[in-house]
Design an enzyme around this catalytic site. Structure first.
Site, PDB file in Angstrom:
ATOM      1  N   ASP A  18      23.996  71.993  76.240  1.00 52.82           N
ATOM      2  CA  ASP A  18      24.971  70.921  76.009  1.00 52.82           C
ATOM      3  C   ASP A  18      26.034  70.983  77.105  1.00 52.82           C
ATOM      4  O   ASP A  18      26.517  72.063  77.464  1.00 52.82           O
ATOM      5  CB  ASP A  18      25.614  71.084  74.629  1.00 52.82           C
ATOM      6  CG  ASP A  18      26.325  69.821  74.176  1.00 52.82           C
ATOM      7  OD1 ASP A  18      25.867  69.191  73.207  1.00 52.82           O
ATOM      8  OD2 ASP A  18      27.347  69.461  74.804  1.00 52.82           O
ATOM      9  N   ILE A  19      26.407  69.825  77.620  1.00 50.93           N
ATOM     10  CA  ILE A  19      27.375  69.759  78.724  1.00 50.93           C
ATOM     11  C   ILE A  19      28.768  70.201  78.273  1.00 50.93           C
ATOM     12  O   ILE A  19      29.587  70.649  79.097  1.00 50.93           O
ATOM     13  CB  ILE A  19      27.401  68.319  79.311  1.00 50.93           C
ATOM     14  CG1 ILE A  19      27.891  68.297  80.743  1.00 50.93           C
ATOM     15  CG2 ILE A  19      28.187  67.372  78.437  1.00 50.93           C
ATOM     16  CD1 ILE A  19      27.679  66.970  81.446  1.00 50.93           C
ATOM     17  N   ASN A  57      23.161  65.373  63.915  1.00 44.77           N
ATOM     18  CA  ASN A  57      24.147  64.374  63.526  1.00 44.77           C
ATOM     19  C   ASN A  57      23.438  63.023  63.462  1.00 44.77           C
ATOM     20  O   ASN A  57      22.638  62.694  64.341  1.00 44.77           O
ATOM     21  CB  ASN A  57      25.287  64.317  64.546  1.00 44.77           C
ATOM     22  CG  ASN A  57      26.069  65.615  64.596  1.00 44.77           C
ATOM     23  OD1 ASN A  57      26.263  66.271  63.571  1.00 44.77           O
ATOM     24  ND2 ASN A  57      26.502  66.013  65.779  1.00 44.77           N
ATOM     25  N   VAL A  83      25.438  60.348  70.894  1.00 43.06           N
ATOM     26  CA  VAL A  83      24.358  59.906  71.775  1.00 43.06           C
ATOM     27  C   VAL A  83      23.224  59.338  70.907  1.00 43.06           C
ATOM     28  O   VAL A  83      22.637  60.068  70.094  1.00 43.06           O
ATOM     29  CB  VAL A  83      23.838  61.068  72.655  1.00 43.06           C
ATOM     30  CG1 VAL A  83      22.637  60.614  73.482  1.00 43.06           C
ATOM     31  CG2 VAL A  83      24.945  61.594  73.567  1.00 43.06           C
ATOM     32  N   HIS A 121      18.429  64.148  68.524  1.00 42.29           N
ATOM     33  CA  HIS A 121      18.490  65.481  69.129  1.00 42.29           C
ATOM     34  C   HIS A 121      18.908  66.502  68.083  1.00 42.29           C
ATOM     35  O   HIS A 121      19.597  66.184  67.114  1.00 42.29           O
ATOM     36  CB  HIS A 121      19.444  65.519  70.326  1.00 42.29           C
ATOM     37  CG  HIS A 121      20.815  64.966  70.034  1.00 42.29           C
ATOM     38  ND1 HIS A 121      21.074  63.621  69.987  1.00 42.29           N
ATOM     39  CD2 HIS A 121      21.989  65.583  69.758  1.00 42.29           C
ATOM     40  CE1 HIS A 121      22.353  63.427  69.701  1.00 42.29           C
ATOM     41  NE2 HIS A 121      22.939  64.602  69.553  1.00 42.29           N
ATOM     42  N   HIS A 148      20.877  70.123  67.657  1.00 45.35           N
ATOM     43  CA  HIS A 148      21.789  71.086  68.283  1.00 45.35           C
ATOM     44  C   HIS A 148      21.412  72.490  67.820  1.00 45.35           C
ATOM     45  O   HIS A 148      21.304  72.732  66.610  1.00 45.35           O
ATOM     46  CB  HIS A 148      23.239  70.850  67.843  1.00 45.35           C
ATOM     47  CG  HIS A 148      23.838  69.549  68.261  1.00 45.35           C
ATOM     48  ND1 HIS A 148      24.746  69.444  69.298  1.00 45.35           N
ATOM     49  CD2 HIS A 148      23.691  68.290  67.779  1.00 45.35           C
ATOM     50  CE1 HIS A 148      25.134  68.181  69.420  1.00 45.35           C
ATOM     51  NE2 HIS A 148      24.504  67.464  68.508  1.00 45.35           N
TER      52      HIS A 148
HETATM   53  P1  5GP Z   1      25.972  64.116  69.080  1.00 45.79           P
HETATM   54  O1  5GP Z   1      27.446  63.997  68.790  1.00 45.79           O
HETATM   55  O2  5GP Z   1      25.371  62.775  69.471  1.00 45.79           O
HETATM   56  O3  5GP Z   1      25.209  64.797  67.988  1.00 45.79           O
HETATM   57  O4  5GP Z   1      25.852  65.074  70.299  1.00 45.79           O
HETATM   58  C1  5GP Z   1      25.727  64.651  71.622  1.00 45.79           C
HETATM   59  C2  5GP Z   1      25.906  65.871  72.490  1.00 45.79           C
HETATM   60  O5  5GP Z   1      25.432  65.564  73.776  1.00 45.79           O
HETATM   61  C3  5GP Z   1      27.369  66.298  72.644  1.00 45.79           C
HETATM   62  O6  5GP Z   1      27.511  67.639  72.162  1.00 45.79           O
HETATM   63  C4  5GP Z   1      27.636  66.179  74.140  1.00 45.79           C
HETATM   64  O7  5GP Z   1      28.436  67.221  74.636  1.00 45.79           O
HETATM   65  C5  5GP Z   1      26.232  66.201  74.734  1.00 45.79           C
HETATM   66  N1  5GP Z   1      26.087  65.438  75.958  1.00 45.79           N
HETATM   67  C6  5GP Z   1      26.525  64.169  76.197  1.00 45.79           C
HETATM   68  N2  5GP Z   1      26.185  63.766  77.437  1.00 45.79           N
HETATM   69  C7  5GP Z   1      25.499  64.809  77.996  1.00 45.79           C
HETATM   70  C8  5GP Z   1      24.894  65.006  79.268  1.00 45.79           C
HETATM   71  O8  5GP Z   1      24.914  64.143  80.146  1.00 45.79           O
HETATM   72  N3  5GP Z   1      24.304  66.213  79.497  1.00 45.79           N
HETATM   73  C9  5GP Z   1      24.267  67.183  78.533  1.00 45.79           C
HETATM   74  N4  5GP Z   1      23.646  68.318  78.867  1.00 45.79           N
HETATM   75  N5  5GP Z   1      24.830  67.032  77.336  1.00 45.79           N
HETATM   76  C10 5GP Z   1      25.448  65.857  77.059  1.00 45.79           C
END
Ligand code: 5GP
Ligand code: ZN
Length: 112
Positions: free
Chosen positions: A29-30, A86, A95, A99, A101
């Site tokens: 995760d970034i 999520n 996103v 996915h 985590h």
């Molecule tokens: P969500 O809130 O949708 O469950 O999690 C999305 C996750 O994607 C977040 O933890 C965010 O930090 C990660 N993320 C968003 N954009 C990027 C990216 O371009 N590269 C990576 N490696 N992670 C990302």
């Protein structure tokens, strides 16, 4: 396709790929929430958990199996870790590409 995870899966955006097969890709995760924070992402663009069809159901099991393997590789299997999906705005999904985590390497708090 204007989807960040599709672009990563397609190699359009460079990432530190930790695992890849014909169904999923995994990368850090970034913006990590824990010392180990890895995303396991299906190659197929499925928007969210609610969009998963019955025939795609086995994919979730595979994502979980890959996450378990990555947890072992990261050395957090014994101490424990957390798997999170999520789903939707109130579920905290940012996103819109399904996915999983994998979070580990610190004591997790309560959910909320
Ligand atoms: P969500 O809130 O949708 O469950 O999690 C999305 C996750 O994607 C977040 O933890 C965010 O930090 C990660 N993320 C968003 N954009 C990027 C990216 O371009 N590269 C990576 N490696 N992670 C990302
Ligand atoms: Zn996508």
């Amino acid at each position: 396709m204007d989807c960040i995870f599709c672009r990563i899966a397609g190699g359009e955006i460079e990432s530190n790929i930790l695992y890849q097969d014909d169904q999923v890709i995994a990368f850090p995760d970034i913006n990590p929430n824990a010392p180990v924070h890895i995303l396991v992402v299906p190659l197929k663009h499925i928007e969210s958990l609610v969009d998963l069809t019955a025939s795609e159901e086995p994919l979730m099991g595979h994502m979980r199996a890959v996450a378990n393997r990555l947890a072992r590789d990261a050395g957090v299997s014994q101490k424990g870790y957390r798997l999170v999906v999520n789903c939707g705005p109130e579920g905290g999904q940012l996103v819109p590409h399904l996915h999983l985590h994998l979070l580990g390497g610190r004591k997790m708090g309560s959910l909320g």
